[in-house]
Design a protein around this motif. Structure first.
Motif, PDB file in Angstrom:
ATOM      1  N   SER A 326       0.984  -1.073   0.013  1.00 47.40           N
ATOM      2  CA  SER A 326      -0.247   0.148   0.041  1.00 47.40           C
ATOM      3  C   SER A 326       0.910   1.241  -0.158  1.00 47.40           C
ATOM      4  O   SER A 326       2.160   1.225   0.358  1.00 47.40           O
ATOM      5  CB  SER A 326      -0.979   0.054   1.301  1.00 47.40           C
ATOM      6  OG  SER A 326      -0.242   0.417   2.602  1.00 47.40           O
ATOM      7  N   CYS A 328       0.455   5.015   1.611  1.00 44.43           N
ATOM      8  CA  CYS A 328      -0.339   5.753   2.684  1.00 44.43           C
ATOM      9  C   CYS A 328       0.487   6.987   3.149  1.00 44.43           C
ATOM     10  O   CYS A 328       1.431   7.427   2.796  1.00 44.43           O
ATOM     11  CB  CYS A 328      -0.410   4.636   3.939  1.00 44.43           C
ATOM     12  SG  CYS A 328       1.091   4.524   4.820  1.00 44.43           S
ATOM     13  N   TRP A 339      -4.547   8.327   5.484  1.00 49.89           N
ATOM     14  CA  TRP A 339      -5.229   7.756   4.324  1.00 49.89           C
ATOM     15  C   TRP A 339      -4.501   6.748   3.506  1.00 49.89           C
ATOM     16  O   TRP A 339      -3.026   6.479   3.988  1.00 49.89           O
ATOM     17  CB  TRP A 339      -5.579   8.731   2.990  1.00 49.89           C
ATOM     18  CG  TRP A 339      -4.537   9.406   2.505  1.00 49.89           C
ATOM     19  CD1 TRP A 339      -4.433  10.793   2.616  1.00 49.89           C
ATOM     20  CD2 TRP A 339      -3.582   9.117   1.322  1.00 49.89           C
ATOM     21  NE1 TRP A 339      -3.383  11.183   1.949  1.00 49.89           N
ATOM     22  CE2 TRP A 339      -2.762  10.218   1.134  1.00 49.89           C
ATOM     23  CE3 TRP A 339      -3.232   7.893   0.744  1.00 49.89           C
ATOM     24  CZ2 TRP A 339      -1.820  10.183   0.258  1.00 49.89           C
ATOM     25  CZ3 TRP A 339      -2.530   8.113  -0.052  1.00 49.89           C
ATOM     26  CH2 TRP A 339      -1.517   9.022  -0.530  1.00 49.89           C
ATOM     27  N   ARG A 341      -3.744   3.886   0.093  1.00 57.63           N
ATOM     28  CA  ARG A 341      -4.181   3.145  -1.123  1.00 57.63           C
ATOM     29  C   ARG A 341      -3.477   1.763  -1.441  1.00 57.63           C
ATOM     30  O   ARG A 341      -2.353   1.745  -1.240  1.00 57.63           O
ATOM     31  CB  ARG A 341      -4.043   3.896  -2.490  1.00 57.63           C
ATOM     32  CG  ARG A 341      -4.630   5.192  -2.418  1.00 57.63           C
ATOM     33  CD  ARG A 341      -6.018   5.089  -3.041  1.00 57.63           C
ATOM     34  NE  ARG A 341      -6.886   6.276  -2.806  1.00 57.63           N
ATOM     35  CZ  ARG A 341      -8.272   6.368  -3.228  1.00 57.63           C
ATOM     36  NH1 ARG A 341      -8.890   5.129  -3.570  1.00 57.63           N
ATOM     37  NH2 ARG A 341      -8.873   7.398  -3.511  1.00 57.63           N
ATOM     38  N   THR A 343      -2.244  -1.758  -3.008  1.00 60.53           N
ATOM     39  CA  THR A 343      -1.473  -2.127  -4.263  1.00 60.53           C
ATOM     40  C   THR A 343      -1.440  -3.601  -4.319  1.00 60.53           C
ATOM     41  O   THR A 343      -1.630  -4.277  -3.180  1.00 60.53           O
ATOM     42  CB  THR A 343      -0.003  -1.713  -4.232  1.00 60.53           C
ATOM     43  OG1 THR A 343       0.878  -2.116  -3.516  1.00 60.53           O
ATOM     44  CG2 THR A 343      -0.080   0.064  -4.430  1.00 60.53           C
ATOM     45  N   LEU A 372      -1.405  11.071  -6.852  1.00 57.42           N
ATOM     46  CA  LEU A 372      -2.582  11.145  -5.912  1.00 57.42           C
ATOM     47  C   LEU A 372      -2.397  12.459  -5.024  1.00 57.42           C
ATOM     48  O   LEU A 372      -1.355  13.120  -5.038  1.00 57.42           O
ATOM     49  CB  LEU A 372      -2.058   9.968  -4.613  1.00 57.42           C
ATOM     50  CG  LEU A 372      -1.770   8.714  -5.217  1.00 57.42           C
ATOM     51  CD1 LEU A 372      -1.411   7.700  -3.796  1.00 57.42           C
ATOM     52  CD2 LEU A 372      -2.909   7.949  -5.822  1.00 57.42           C
ATOM     53  N   GLY A 377      -5.270  11.587  -0.974  1.00 55.84           N
ATOM     54  CA  GLY A 377      -5.095  10.246  -1.721  1.00 55.84           C
ATOM     55  C   GLY A 377      -5.850   9.917  -2.649  1.00 55.84           C
ATOM     56  O   GLY A 377      -5.707   8.902  -3.323  1.00 55.84           O
ATOM     57  N   LYS A 378      -6.766  10.740  -3.356  1.00 51.71           N
ATOM     58  CA  LYS A 378      -7.517  10.547  -4.279  1.00 51.71           C
ATOM     59  C   LYS A 378      -6.595  10.385  -5.524  1.00 51.71           C
ATOM     60  O   LYS A 378      -5.740  11.020  -5.850  1.00 51.71           O
ATOM     61  CB  LYS A 378      -8.598  11.757  -4.398  1.00 51.71           C
ATOM     62  CG  LYS A 378      -9.056  11.818  -5.887  1.00 51.71           C
ATOM     63  CD  LYS A 378     -10.146  13.009  -6.067  1.00 51.71           C
ATOM     64  CE  LYS A 378     -10.646  12.801  -7.444  1.00 51.71           C
ATOM     65  NZ  LYS A 378     -11.530  13.985  -7.616  1.00 51.71           N
ATOM     66  N   VAL A 379      -7.034   9.560  -6.341  1.00 47.07           N
ATOM     67  CA  VAL A 379      -6.116   9.163  -7.528  1.00 47.07           C
ATOM     68  C   VAL A 379      -6.440  10.079  -8.678  1.00 47.07           C
ATOM     69  O   VAL A 379      -7.639  10.287  -9.184  1.00 47.07           O
ATOM     70  CB  VAL A 379      -6.449   7.706  -8.060  1.00 47.07           C
ATOM     71  CG1 VAL A 379      -5.417   7.319  -9.358  1.00 47.07           C
ATOM     72  CG2 VAL A 379      -6.185   6.741  -7.137  1.00 47.07           C
TER      73      VAL A 379
END
Length: 411
Positions: A326, A328, A339, A341, A343, A372, A377-379
């Motif tokens: 991830s 983070c 946050w 994300r 992987t 991001l 953390g929004k892609v």
């Protein structure tokens, strides 16, 4: 005047080792070369190896005991020939093979063979710039030994080669020079040259040099250097003397990995991850632990800090079979996760921050480079690659460009 043996060997080199401009000879820069010497084909011939060995022992038979070493692969037949032809009145000749790259499997050795206390004669077919000789010298000196001399078939006597032998005080002996084959080097322009001297050296027990990967790089803050090591310790060194100011032990880190994460510094604190899955925040002056956050099973990535958001960004790795990694963001005051994300694969890659777009740019083992939003953390976007991206990207703020390398051999 060449001896009869040397004359025979020179003729073989002329016939089978010297390539001239009647052939397409490509330079490392992609252009055409007027000539090239390649002796590998020559020394696949029994007669050439016999002539080479005869010439060597005429020069070295009366020398005190020594051992020989050579870089794979060109030196291997030469080493073998010398061992097999060693005069019976001498003690058996010890030989060492130096690997171009340390093995990543098995015993992970850089040198094959047993290094003894006898002087080492380095063996090679050609001596040009000194690049191979320098690599061999560094590997041998890591064992605590030094090269007593270098024996080569052809000495180009290039500017860089002459500089190398002078800088290292290593005598070079050869059977031939380029003039013996009617060849000359193009005059190379004098390049800027900088000499270095060792100011200090600090040995830390527990190192494991056989992983061919990037490890914890030193960070200079004021007069202090910070660096992690395989033994799982973060050290602070006095930059002027090398004295260890403090050390911090990350307990439970994976054997022979310890701390591969390069430290980040902000506001008097040092941040890093370890191969026990924890992220650490230490007082930069004393090494006192401020907080630690167990976030995964392993951490090999390096953190960055973005002060305006109060966040630290780092990659995590997990033992589970799904979502093994991830990316983070952690609160720099507490270490709490803000946050994350996930992987699919282990997250080895480290992030970089693009200030102009307020984006964290992150390469992954999922074969992507992702952007991001730093705060959430929004892609924002994802660029696909054909293999993993394991290094932090470089960012040009002014031109709004990100550059990175992938294991698909592309930039």
């Amino acid at each position: 005047m060449l001896s009869m043996t040397n004359e025979l060997l020179a003729q073989r080199i002329h016939r089978h080792g010297v390539h001239r401009n009647g052939e397409a000879i490509i330079s490392p820069a992609g252009g055409l070369l007027g000539w090239l010497i390649d002796l590998r084909r020559v020394f696949l011939k029994k007669e050439a190896l016999e002539e080479y060995s005869d010439a060597f022992w005429r020069l070295y038979k009366d020398r005190d005991p020594f051992q020989i070493a050579g870089m794979e692969t060109a030196a291997i037949p030469l080493l073998s020939a010398l061992v097999m032809s060693s005069p019976k009145e001498r003690a058996p000749l010890n030989a060492l093979i130096i690997r171009k790259e340390r093995k990543t499997t098995g015993l992970g050795k850089a040198i094959e063979g047993d290094v003894t206390d006898e002087p080492i004669i380095l063996i090679d077919d050609i001596f040009n710039s000194g690049g191979s000789a320098e690599k061999a010298r560094a590997i041998i000196e890591a064992t605590g030994r030094k090269i007593a001399g270098l024996f080569v078939v052809i000495d180009y006597r290039s500017r860089t080669g002459l500089r190398w032998r002078e800088a290292n005080a290593i005598p070079v002996q050869s059977l031939f020079s380029l003039s013996d084959f009617g060849l000359t080097l193009h005059p190379d322009q004098a390049s800027p040259h900088q000499g270095y001297r060792q100011l200090w050296r600090s040995a830390v027990p527990g190192g494991f040099p056989y992983h061919v990967v990037p490890k914890s790089t030193p960070l200079l803050v004021g007069e202090t250097l910070y660096r992690g090591c395989d033994a799982g310790k973060m050290h602070a060194f006095d930059a002027a003397s090398g004295a260890i100011l403090w050390e911090y032990q990350a307990t439970g880190a994976a054997v022979q990995k310890g701390i591969w994460s390069s430290p980040a510094h902000y506001d008097g604190r040092i941040f890093f991850g370890a191969y026990n899955g924890a992220v650490y925040c230490l007082d930069a002056k004393t090494g006192r632990e401020i907080w630690t956050q167990s976030s995964g099973e392993w951490i090999g990535a390096s953190p960055i800090v973005v002060p305006q958001h109060g966040l630290l960004y780092i990659g995590l790795e997990f033992e589970r079979p799904w979502a093994q990694g991830s990316v983070c963001a952690l609160d720099i005051r507490t270490g709490n996760k803000v946050w994350e994300r996930l992987t699919k694969k282990y997250q080895h890659g480290s992030p970089a921050y693009w200030k102009g777009g307020d984006l964290i740019l992150w390469g992954t083992a999922d074969h992507t480079m992702a952007a991001l939003e730093a705060k959430s953390g929004k892609v924002e976007w994802v660029f696909p690659t054909r293999r993993s991206v394991k290094y932090a990207p470089a960012i040009d703020e002014e031109r709004r460009i990100v550059a990175f390398a992938s294991f698909d051999k592309s930039i």
